[in-house]
Design an enzyme around this catalytic site. Sequence first.
Site, PDB file in Angstrom:
ATOM      1  N   PHE A 148       2.375   0.102  -0.732  1.00 33.73           N
ATOM      2  CA  PHE A 148       3.250  -0.366  -1.819  1.00 33.73           C
ATOM      3  C   PHE A 148       4.696   0.070  -1.654  1.00 33.73           C
ATOM      4  O   PHE A 148       5.597  -0.544  -2.227  1.00 33.73           O
ATOM      5  CB  PHE A 148       2.721   0.141  -3.180  1.00 33.73           C
ATOM      6  CG  PHE A 148       3.104   1.568  -3.484  1.00 33.73           C
ATOM      7  CD1 PHE A 148       4.341   1.870  -4.032  1.00 33.73           C
ATOM      8  CD2 PHE A 148       2.245   2.624  -3.202  1.00 33.73           C
ATOM      9  CE1 PHE A 148       4.710   3.191  -4.293  1.00 33.73           C
ATOM     10  CE2 PHE A 148       2.598   3.934  -3.454  1.00 33.73           C
ATOM     11  CZ  PHE A 148       3.838   4.220  -4.002  1.00 33.73           C
ATOM     12  N   ARG A 176      -0.066  -3.793  -5.462  1.00 30.74           N
ATOM     13  CA  ARG A 176       0.764  -3.326  -6.584  1.00 30.74           C
ATOM     14  C   ARG A 176       2.115  -4.035  -6.646  1.00 30.74           C
ATOM     15  O   ARG A 176       2.689  -4.195  -7.712  1.00 30.74           O
ATOM     16  CB  ARG A 176       0.985  -1.822  -6.453  1.00 30.74           C
ATOM     17  CG  ARG A 176      -0.344  -1.087  -6.472  1.00 30.74           C
ATOM     18  CD  ARG A 176      -0.149   0.363  -6.769  1.00 30.74           C
ATOM     19  NE  ARG A 176      -1.382   1.074  -6.501  1.00 30.74           N
ATOM     20  CZ  ARG A 176      -1.507   2.048  -5.623  1.00 30.74           C
ATOM     21  NH1 ARG A 176      -0.462   2.450  -4.929  1.00 30.74           N
ATOM     22  NH2 ARG A 176      -2.658   2.646  -5.435  1.00 30.74           N
ATOM     23  N   SER A 225      -2.039   5.472   3.263  1.00 30.10           N
ATOM     24  CA  SER A 225      -2.382   6.890   3.137  1.00 30.10           C
ATOM     25  C   SER A 225      -3.341   7.304   4.265  1.00 30.10           C
ATOM     26  O   SER A 225      -4.050   6.463   4.839  1.00 30.10           O
ATOM     27  CB  SER A 225      -3.019   7.145   1.778  1.00 30.10           C
ATOM     28  OG  SER A 225      -4.171   6.341   1.645  1.00 30.10           O
ATOM     29  N   CYS A 280       7.537   7.522   3.015  1.00 35.68           N
ATOM     30  CA  CYS A 280       6.754   8.294   3.985  1.00 35.68           C
ATOM     31  C   CYS A 280       7.640   9.221   4.785  1.00 35.68           C
ATOM     32  O   CYS A 280       7.165  10.131   5.449  1.00 35.68           O
ATOM     33  CB  CYS A 280       6.028   7.351   4.924  1.00 35.68           C
ATOM     34  SG  CYS A 280       7.164   6.283   5.786  1.00 35.68           S
TER      35      CYS A 280
HETATM   36  P1  NAD Z   1      -2.947   3.133   0.338  1.00 28.55           P
HETATM   37  O1  NAD Z   1      -3.580   3.786   1.508  1.00 28.55           O
HETATM   38  O2  NAD Z   1      -3.534   3.358  -0.998  1.00 28.55           O
HETATM   39  O3  NAD Z   1      -2.933   1.534   0.544  1.00 28.55           O
HETATM   40  C1  NAD Z   1      -2.463   0.940   1.730  1.00 28.55           C
HETATM   41  C2  NAD Z   1      -3.185  -0.392   1.930  1.00 28.55           C
HETATM   42  O4  NAD Z   1      -4.580  -0.136   2.087  1.00 28.55           O
HETATM   43  C3  NAD Z   1      -3.033  -1.349   0.757  1.00 28.55           C
HETATM   44  O5  NAD Z   1      -2.849  -2.648   1.260  1.00 28.55           O
HETATM   45  C4  NAD Z   1      -4.357  -1.210   0.028  1.00 28.55           C
HETATM   46  O6  NAD Z   1      -4.742  -2.392  -0.628  1.00 28.55           O
HETATM   47  C5  NAD Z   1      -5.334  -0.900   1.145  1.00 28.55           C
HETATM   48  N1  NAD Z   1      -6.457  -0.067   0.692  1.00 28.55           N
HETATM   49  C6  NAD Z   1      -6.451   0.868  -0.303  1.00 28.55           C
HETATM   50  N2  NAD Z   1      -7.663   1.421  -0.433  1.00 28.55           N
HETATM   51  C7  NAD Z   1      -8.463   0.847   0.491  1.00 28.55           C
HETATM   52  C8  NAD Z   1      -9.845   1.017   0.849  1.00 28.55           C
HETATM   53  N3  NAD Z   1     -10.630   1.896   0.237  1.00 28.55           N
HETATM   54  N4  NAD Z   1     -10.329   0.272   1.860  1.00 28.55           N
HETATM   55  C9  NAD Z   1      -9.555  -0.613   2.503  1.00 28.55           C
HETATM   56  N5  NAD Z   1      -8.243  -0.825   2.193  1.00 28.55           N
HETATM   57  C10 NAD Z   1      -7.701  -0.098   1.202  1.00 28.55           C
HETATM   58  O7  NAD Z   1      -1.398   3.549   0.364  1.00 28.55           O
HETATM   59  P2  NAD Z   1      -0.285   3.254  -0.724  1.00 28.55           P
HETATM   60  O8  NAD Z   1      -0.525   4.129  -1.914  1.00 28.55           O
HETATM   61  O9  NAD Z   1      -0.103   1.807  -0.920  1.00 28.55           O
HETATM   62  O10 NAD Z   1       1.018   3.770   0.052  1.00 28.55           O
HETATM   63  C11 NAD Z   1       1.428   5.103   0.073  1.00 28.55           C
HETATM   64  C12 NAD Z   1       0.940   5.827   1.311  1.00 28.55           C
HETATM   65  O11 NAD Z   1       1.397   5.156   2.476  1.00 28.55           O
HETATM   66  C13 NAD Z   1       1.483   7.241   1.424  1.00 28.55           C
HETATM   67  O12 NAD Z   1       0.454   8.080   1.880  1.00 28.55           O
HETATM   68  C14 NAD Z   1       2.576   7.122   2.466  1.00 28.55           C
HETATM   69  O13 NAD Z   1       2.875   8.310   3.172  1.00 28.55           O
HETATM   70  C15 NAD Z   1       1.994   6.108   3.353  1.00 28.55           C
HETATM   71  N6  NAD Z   1       3.021   5.462   4.162  1.00 28.55           N
HETATM   72  C16 NAD Z   1       3.110   5.834   5.467  1.00 28.55           C
HETATM   73  C17 NAD Z   1       4.095   5.274   6.259  1.00 28.55           C
HETATM   74  C18 NAD Z   1       4.209   5.654   7.692  1.00 28.55           C
HETATM   75  O14 NAD Z   1       4.960   5.012   8.373  1.00 28.55           O
HETATM   76  N7  NAD Z   1       3.469   6.622   8.194  1.00 28.55           N
HETATM   77  C19 NAD Z   1       4.988   4.339   5.717  1.00 28.55           C
HETATM   78  C20 NAD Z   1       4.860   3.989   4.387  1.00 28.55           C
HETATM   79  C21 NAD Z   1       3.870   4.560   3.617  1.00 28.55           C
END
Ligand code: NAD
Length: 494
Positions: A148, A176, A225, A280
């Site tokens: 998101f 979201r 995440s 991130c």
């Molecule tokens: P998230 O892991 O909750 O969701 C990411 C994606 O995974 C979304 O599209 C979501 O729909 C999907 N998802 C969620 N739960 C799932 C499940 N159980 N099974 C399969 N798919 C699922 O992350 P978020 O809250 O949207 O984003 C924030 C996180 O992303 C933070 O941890 C942040 O550090 C990380 N992030 C990392 C980077 C990087 O480059 N390393 C960049 C941006 C964000």
Amino acid sequence: MARIPHVIAGEKVTDAERTQPVYNPATGEEQHELSIASVQTVEQAIAAANAALPKWRATSLTKRADVFFNLRQLLKQRTPELAAIVTSEHGKVLSDAAGEIARGLENVEFAAGLMHLLKGERDEQVSTGVDVHSVKQPVGVVAAITPFNFPVMVPLWMIASAIACGNTVVLKPSERDPSASVFIADLFREAGLPDGVLNVVHGDKVAVDTLLDSPTVKAISFVGSTPIARYIYERAAANGKRVQALGGAKNHMMVLPDADIDMAADAAVSAAYGSAGERCMAVSVVVAVGEVGDTLVPAIESRMKQLRIGDGTDPASEMGPLITREAVDRVASYVAGAAAEGGTVVVDGREQSFDGDGFFIGVSLIDHVKTDSKVYRDEIFGPVLAVVRVDSYEEGLEIINSHQFGNGTAIFTRDGGAARQFEFDVEAGMVGINVPIPVPVGSFSFGGWKDSLFGDSHIYGPESIHFYTRSKVITTRWPNPDQSKVDLGFPSNS
Ligand code: NAD
């Protein structure tokens, strides 16, 4: 209430069975309904991508590049509109949303250079009368699953290079703040991208699992995440796909005693609280070496008092709300527990009150944080900055290198030798020297170490060309009667 559709083969389609609200985090109001894709809908999107693949991969490089040149113009022209969409669903302030689009544009500009990026190699006369050359061909249908916190930039990290390399894509953005992806798909279409090359499906685990298990999908790019990144990596790899899964972070900023304190304090405040800490690459830990904490912490505190937090559409706001009410509660719980874990709460963001029902929380600063505390260990993903005090560079380095995450890190110093040593020693994928958020420019690649990335390719930039292509090596000999003979031996060079 408007229902946000999927985009499949250029058509806007909706699923009626399951929907989910999309909020405006600044007001707490439901503003849209989102179609949550069924297995069948995702399979339709995969089929559309697969159907578009033969024609797209055969489209000339010049025509492909044209799409990116056109897209660059459109994205620039439409930035205010797209930024407004981002702010209304994510909450970040408009200038930050425009900044995210500008960083995403770097990936479009990189992709526009695909003629150069897709060049193969050639070696002549590797054996007498024999030449060898290599080409880079698309992997096929690619799935892009995004978080998101950057609803424009992170999708562009993936889809620009994937499409430039001749692949077709199914994008599953965050549920979201999904509208930006639909807008981007519309812009790609206007830029000349044929229908079916970029498809967007909204959804949750059902949609993601369908992508992970589909034999038609050949590569998975994921950002989100760490627990989900690990899951994606394991399941996609078990299904024989290539996968890059970028996870969470806890970015440390080491400040040495000789640092410029004003510069370090400005950087810490900007990098910790920008976008409400939902980046991130946000700085979430300052490692203060020696006596520097005694001047740095008050300098950070005084700057925090000036911050204006409010609706992201108000030009006076510097920080907006968090993404959900649950995120506010989660962040508050870390601040609430900080003192019992041995930290000193210098500024408590829970004490700031806000009018209305938006998902707001103030900024927090916690000093003397212990490295075995939850505030230190966990990714909080909110406007909370922890300060860890250490006696030496070595002690600070050991702390940084022992952390589970290794996304970005920074050092603040005037000492070039110390900075060089830090660059050499530190275990993180991206390092800033007096730069707090060292997100690489689009001509380099982005990625962390340790639990911040599963897989071996970083994202966007040169490594993305490697990730989104398969190399093919061709060995050629043309008829030459003098050299032709029967030879049952294994071919050797002569
Ligand atoms: P998230 O892991 O909750 O969701 C990411 C994606 O995974 C979304 O599209 C979501 O729909 C999907 N998802 C969620 N739960 C799932 C499940 N159980 N099974 C399969 N798919 C699922 O992350 P978020 O809250 O949207 O984003 C924030 C996180 O992303 C933070 O941890 C942040 O550090 C990380 N992030 C990392 C980077 C990087 O480059 N390393 C960049 C941006 C964000």
